[in-house]
Design a protein around this motif. Structure first.
Motif, mmCIF file in Angstrom:
data_model
loop_
_atom_site.group_PDB
_atom_site.id
_atom_site.type_symbol
_atom_site.label_atom_id
_atom_site.label_comp_id
_atom_site.label_asym_id
_atom_site.label_seq_id
_atom_site.Cartn_x
_atom_site.Cartn_y
_atom_site.Cartn_z
ATOM 1 N N LEU B 464 22.873 87.668 75.742
ATOM 2 C CA LEU B 464 21.218 87.361 75.780
ATOM 3 C C LEU B 464 20.619 87.395 73.984
ATOM 4 O O LEU B 464 19.781 86.622 74.016
ATOM 5 C CB LEU B 464 20.826 88.896 76.056
ATOM 6 N N GLY B 465 21.320 87.954 73.088
ATOM 7 C CA GLY B 465 21.038 87.626 71.873
ATOM 8 C C GLY B 465 21.066 86.281 71.201
ATOM 9 O O GLY B 465 20.174 85.696 70.690
ATOM 10 N N ILE B 466 22.162 85.692 71.850
ATOM 11 C CA ILE B 466 22.273 84.135 71.202
ATOM 12 C C ILE B 466 21.194 83.388 72.125
ATOM 13 O O ILE B 466 20.636 82.641 71.441
ATOM 14 C CB ILE B 466 23.888 83.725 71.671
ATOM 15 N N ALA B 467 21.196 83.656 73.111
ATOM 16 C CA ALA B 467 20.037 83.113 74.093
ATOM 17 C C ALA B 467 18.781 83.175 73.778
ATOM 18 O O ALA B 467 17.905 82.261 73.147
ATOM 19 C CB ALA B 467 19.896 83.480 75.663
ATOM 20 N N VAL B 468 18.252 84.357 73.359
ATOM 21 C CA VAL B 468 17.086 84.390 72.621
ATOM 22 C C VAL B 468 17.011 83.822 71.163
ATOM 23 O O VAL B 468 15.851 83.277 71.051
ATOM 24 C CB VAL B 468 16.748 86.145 72.492
ATOM 25 N N SER B 469 17.960 84.003 70.342
ATOM 26 C CA SER B 469 17.827 83.219 68.990
ATOM 27 C C SER B 469 17.675 81.726 69.197
ATOM 28 O O SER B 469 16.958 80.951 68.588
ATOM 29 C CB SER B 469 19.253 83.763 68.155
ATOM 30 N N VAL B 470 18.493 81.287 70.212
ATOM 31 C CA VAL B 470 18.344 79.695 70.507
ATOM 32 C C VAL B 470 16.871 79.382 71.042
ATOM 33 O O VAL B 470 16.312 78.472 70.502
ATOM 34 C CB VAL B 470 19.575 79.181 71.658
ATOM 35 N N LEU B 471 16.232 80.345 71.879
ATOM 36 C CA LEU B 471 14.806 79.764 72.121
ATOM 37 C C LEU B 471 14.085 79.914 71.309
ATOM 38 O O LEU B 471 13.119 79.116 71.094
ATOM 39 C CB LEU B 471 14.763 81.023 73.291
ATOM 40 N N TYR B 472 14.318 81.010 70.402
ATOM 41 C CA TYR B 472 13.437 81.095 69.279
ATOM 42 C C TYR B 472 13.350 79.935 68.292
ATOM 43 O O TYR B 472 12.250 79.454 67.742
ATOM 44 C CB TYR B 472 13.784 82.558 68.464
ATOM 45 N N PHE B 620 16.141 96.213 73.999
ATOM 46 C CA PHE B 620 15.494 96.367 72.815
ATOM 47 C C PHE B 620 16.021 96.626 71.646
ATOM 48 O O PHE B 620 15.813 96.254 70.610
ATOM 49 C CB PHE B 620 14.340 97.647 73.200
ATOM 50 N N THR B 621 17.162 97.594 71.541
ATOM 51 C CA THR B 621 17.868 97.621 70.311
ATOM 52 C C THR B 621 18.524 96.564 70.097
ATOM 53 O O THR B 621 18.761 96.329 68.883
ATOM 54 C CB THR B 621 18.891 98.842 70.751
ATOM 55 N N LEU B 622 18.962 95.603 70.732
ATOM 56 C CA LEU B 622 19.669 94.505 70.558
ATOM 57 C C LEU B 622 18.661 93.609 69.766
ATOM 58 O O LEU B 622 19.106 92.941 68.840
ATOM 59 C CB LEU B 622 20.047 93.698 71.696
ATOM 60 N N LEU B 623 17.536 93.510 70.211
ATOM 61 C CA LEU B 623 16.687 92.437 69.497
ATOM 62 C C LEU B 623 15.633 92.916 68.571
ATOM 63 O O LEU B 623 15.329 92.332 67.817
ATOM 64 C CB LEU B 623 15.829 91.924 70.652
ATOM 65 N N TYR B 624 15.359 94.296 68.354
ATOM 66 C CA TYR B 624 14.423 94.778 67.682
ATOM 67 C C TYR B 624 14.506 94.529 65.987
ATOM 68 O O TYR B 624 15.689 94.128 65.820
ATOM 69 C CB TYR B 624 13.675 96.177 67.956
ATOM 70 N N MET B 625 13.613 94.870 65.116
ATOM 71 C CA MET B 625 13.875 94.555 63.660
ATOM 72 C C MET B 625 15.153 95.115 63.168
ATOM 73 O O MET B 625 15.501 96.274 63.557
ATOM 74 C CB MET B 625 12.680 94.840 62.726
#
Lengths: 104, 670
Positions: B464-472, B620-625
């Protein structure tokens, strides 16, 4: 317009190539991206514009420079070429703008 | 007399090695004003009156990349007393291209002909006096890695700078270009200018250099005249002006090299050796598996046996010192609050961040070996086609992979990337790579809620982390960076063994950088969090951690997380402490629940979360600041604090949206 200009360069280069003493009628002009690994070539013109084109020229890809294609990366892109005693890698899309003549 | 020397040269010409060699550890690292290009200065060992400025590695003085612009501006506006142009003797043709442009600047200059030891090995012979005469500058043969010729180089630097010996001008322009250059020199704007060397300005204008046109304030008449001259030149050479001037320089270099350099016809010995190594490392099929294998090995050594032993040792060292201070403070009867500030605030906060230090040192040890050998360029070559689709180049891949270990060294490693939007995008993507500090959180939660699917849930989080970064990245590329592809024209340098001193220097630089931040930004942040934990709203010392200011803030912001399924104030408080270090999320939850150890995981978490809200919390922990250490690193690379703050804000917003989606979609199925 751009396309037209490109064709103009290509046809002009073909003409010059015919005149080139080393390659009388024997040469084929093509885009660098079509030159297969292991083949040697000579640059006729560098197309494109802006930063990428300038960088290519600055790195020594000036007209009449001889080079050879060493290999292509996994997935066929980018490509590695040798010129002026060093190795350079460029993307296929940028190599599309470089017109070369194959040197046997 | 104080002397400022500017060190200029191509990438991979041994510039950094030479800089380290002549300045030792007396270095200051910073940025050129307003840009993310690194500026290093240092004073020469034993000759303290000579200050050396290490300029970025560049191939030309064109106006396109930030590195080139910074170099031009520095040379023209700061006018250093001397330019030391470092040139790789094994690849003279390309290196001299920059040299010719530097000579046009008409400033005192000396050429350091580096890797002179490699010349013999490769059967190259260089007639140095002839080369020097043809170029009109003094040439000193050196080997920065073997410490050959350095003393003589410094000697000449001093002499040339003090006597202001400029390059002997021997104009090499063919008649057509020469006429055009002198015609441009006659333009009123050029005649009246004193800031820029006329010859350099004329050639740049002839090349169609826009920053130079602005710099000189060309009037409309001047511009018309200039374009007329340029068109004339283009007509007579049958080539556009940029290509014409580049070709002219290379023709001159070929001429010089024919007279002064003898080398093997086809390839030198070291080129052949590099090609042999490359036949495996950049192999069409094995290239990528080998790269992944190397990365895996690095991670295994850094975070596995080797690194964790070192980390544990270091941590127990910190604990020991903390213990010593603790007893000392107790026996001295220091005020209780001050005692707590020092031990629970400063030592705990800075200590927990400092415990990253061994990890960072080991990662940078490997990284500088990868860079020093020349393998990093091959990684870029092998992975470029995959990263291009999201608007990046292969040069970003190593930094991003390091993000799975720790965002701090990952962000710091982007310093070697070209200062374009590719670098910014890489930095923005790194925090989404799940760092190793988040692993304890995942394992506690998955043990409590997903005992049977533990591996699956963990994998889902990483992906999910990778997917979100790619989308971003795709979104950033489309709307923010306006879809310009990151250019990728990269030299593949010859493989070399890096010297131990250069590897250690690099490690030390990064360690120092990190320690400085630990004692500034992170120091303050730790005190801040301590204050919040220690006092309640009426600024009384709290006895029960559930009444602290921190808990109050947690309660205050908890409604924000209610739509995500975890409106419990303890969860939001844990997220705040996670900003100091991600591992604290779990320990805070434990403290607030007033339980400890394994029991805590199994029994108490179930009171606060359901499996679905637990997963939403993990997302949320994975993605937040990221933690303060990473934020500080990001701030340093972005230069502007506001940009870094926006980045953090967006990241948290993305975390909220994704968690919200996960929770709401999950609700549909349960």
């Amino acid at each position: 317009m751009v396309e037209c200009k490109r064709w103009l360069t290509i046809s002009r280069n073909f003409f010059f190539c015919l005149l080139d003493d080393a390659n009388i009628l024997g040469c084929k002009t093509m885009n660098l991206s079509n030159l297969r690994p292991g083949r040697h070539g000579r640059i006729l013109s560098v197309g494109g514009h802006g930063a990428v084109r300038r960088r290519l020229l600055d790195m020594g890809m000036t007209p009449k420079t001889e080079f050879y294609v060493r290999k292509v990366a996994p997935f066929g892109d980018p490509i590695e070429i040798h010129l002026r005693g060093y190795a350079l890698t460029i993307r296929r899309e940028d190599a599309d703008n470089i017109v070369v003549a194959e040197v046997k | 007399m104080r002397i400022t020397a500017a060190l200029a040269g191509n990438q991979n010409s041994g510039k950094t090695t030479l800089f380290n060699r002549i300045t030792g550890s007396r270095q200051n690292v910073g940025n050129f004003p307003g840009v993310t290009v690194e500026k290093k200065t240092g004073t020469v060992k034993k000759l303290r009156h000579i200050e050396v400025v290490d300029l970025p590695g560049i191939y030309s003085l064109s106006p396109y990349s930030p590195e080139e612009i910074v170099t031009r501006d520095f040379l023209i506006k700061e006018s250093p007393d001397i330019i030391i142009n470092i040139v790789d003797a094994t690849s003279l043709e390309r290196n001299l291209y920059l040299t010719l442009q530097l000579i046009e600047l008409d400033m005192p200059m000396v050429v350091a002909l580096n890797m002179i030891d490699q010349v013999k090995y490769n059967n190259i012979s260089i007639d140095i006096p002839a080369l020097s005469k043809a170029l009109g500058v003094e040439i000193i043969p050196v080997s920065a890695s073997r410490n050959i010729g350095i003393a003589e180089l410094l000697d000449r630097v001093e002499y040339i700078a003090e006597n202001r010996i400029k390059p002997e001008s021997n104009p090499y322009y063919p008649a057509t270009v020469g006429q055009a250059v002198s015609a441009v020199c006659e333009l009123p704007a050029l005649k009246n200018n004193k800031a820029v060397p006329a010859g350099f300005a004329a050639v740049k204008l002839l090349e169609g250099d826009e920053p130079m046109e602005k710099e000189l304030n060309l009037s409309e008449d001047d511009m018309r005249e200039l374009s007329l001259i340029a068109r004339c030149l283009e007509g007579s050479l049958d080539m556009d002006r940029e290509a014409a001037l580049a070709e002219m320089r290379y023709l001159r270099i070929e001429e010089i090299c024919r007279a002064a350099v003898k080398k093997p016809d086809f390839e030198t010995a070291s080129r052949k050796r590099s090609a042999a190594i490359d036949s495996l490392l950049t192999h069409r099929y094995f290239g990528i598996p080998i790269f992944l294998g190397i990365m895996f090995l690095i991670f295994w050594l850094t975070f596995g046996v080797f690194g964790s032993t070192l980390s544990d040792l270091f941590e127990s060292g910190i604990e020991y010192i903390t213990g010593l201070c603790d007893t000392a403070l107790s026996s001295a009867n220091v005020n209780e609050n001050l005692h707590s500030l020092i031990i629970d605030g400063v030592f705990a906060g800075v200590g927990s961040v400092l415990s990253f230090l061994p990890t960072i040192l080991i990662l940078f040890l490997f990284l500088s070996v990868l860079e020093g050998t020349g393998y990093m360029a091959r990684v870029a070559f092998v992975t470029d086609s995959m990263l291009r689709k999201i608007g990046l180049s292969g040069r970003s891949v190593v930094s991003m992979l390091l993000g799975f270990g720790c965002s701090v060294p990952a962000v710091m490693s982007t310093r070697t990337l070209p200062a374009d939007h590719g670098k910014k995008m890489t930095i923005l993507m790194i925090p989404f790579m799940s760092c190793s500090a988040k692993l304890p959180i995942y394992s506690v939660f998955t043990m409590a809620f997903f005992e049977k699917q533990q591996a699956l849930v963990m994998m889902a989080l990483y992906l999910l982390g990778i997917a979100v970064s790619v989308l971003y990245a795709i979104i950033l590329n489309k709307f923010y960076f306006s879809g310009k592809p990151t250019p990728f024209i990269l030299e593949l340098p010859e493989y070399r063994l890096p010297t131990a001193s250069s590897v250690i220097q690099r490690m030390w630089e990064n360690a120092r950088d990190f320690i400085t931040r630990a004692f500034t930004v992170i120091f303050l942040a730790s005190i801040g969090i301590w204050l919040l934990q220690r006092f309640d709203i009426r600024l009384n010392v709290v006895t029960d951690s559930t009444h602290s200011l921190l808990a109050a803030i947690g309660r205050f912001i908890s409604p924000v997380f209610a739509p995500l399924g975890f409106g419990d104030w303890r969860a939001s408080t844990a997220l705040i402490t996670g900003l100091v270090a991600k591992e604290s999320v779990v320990s805070t939850l434990a403290v607030l629940y007033d339980a400890a150890g394994a029991e805590f995981a199994a029994s108490s978490l179930a009171h606060m979360f359901t499996p679905l809200t637990a997963f939403s919390f993990l997302v949320f922990t994975l993605l937040y600041m990221p933690c303060v250490a990473a934020m500080a690193a990001i701030k340093r690379e972005f230069v502007k604090t506001s940009t870094a703050l926006y980045a953090m804000l967006y990241q948290t917003l993305i975390a909220w949206i994704v968690s919200f989606a996960v929770y709401r979609i999950g609700l549909l199925f349960i």
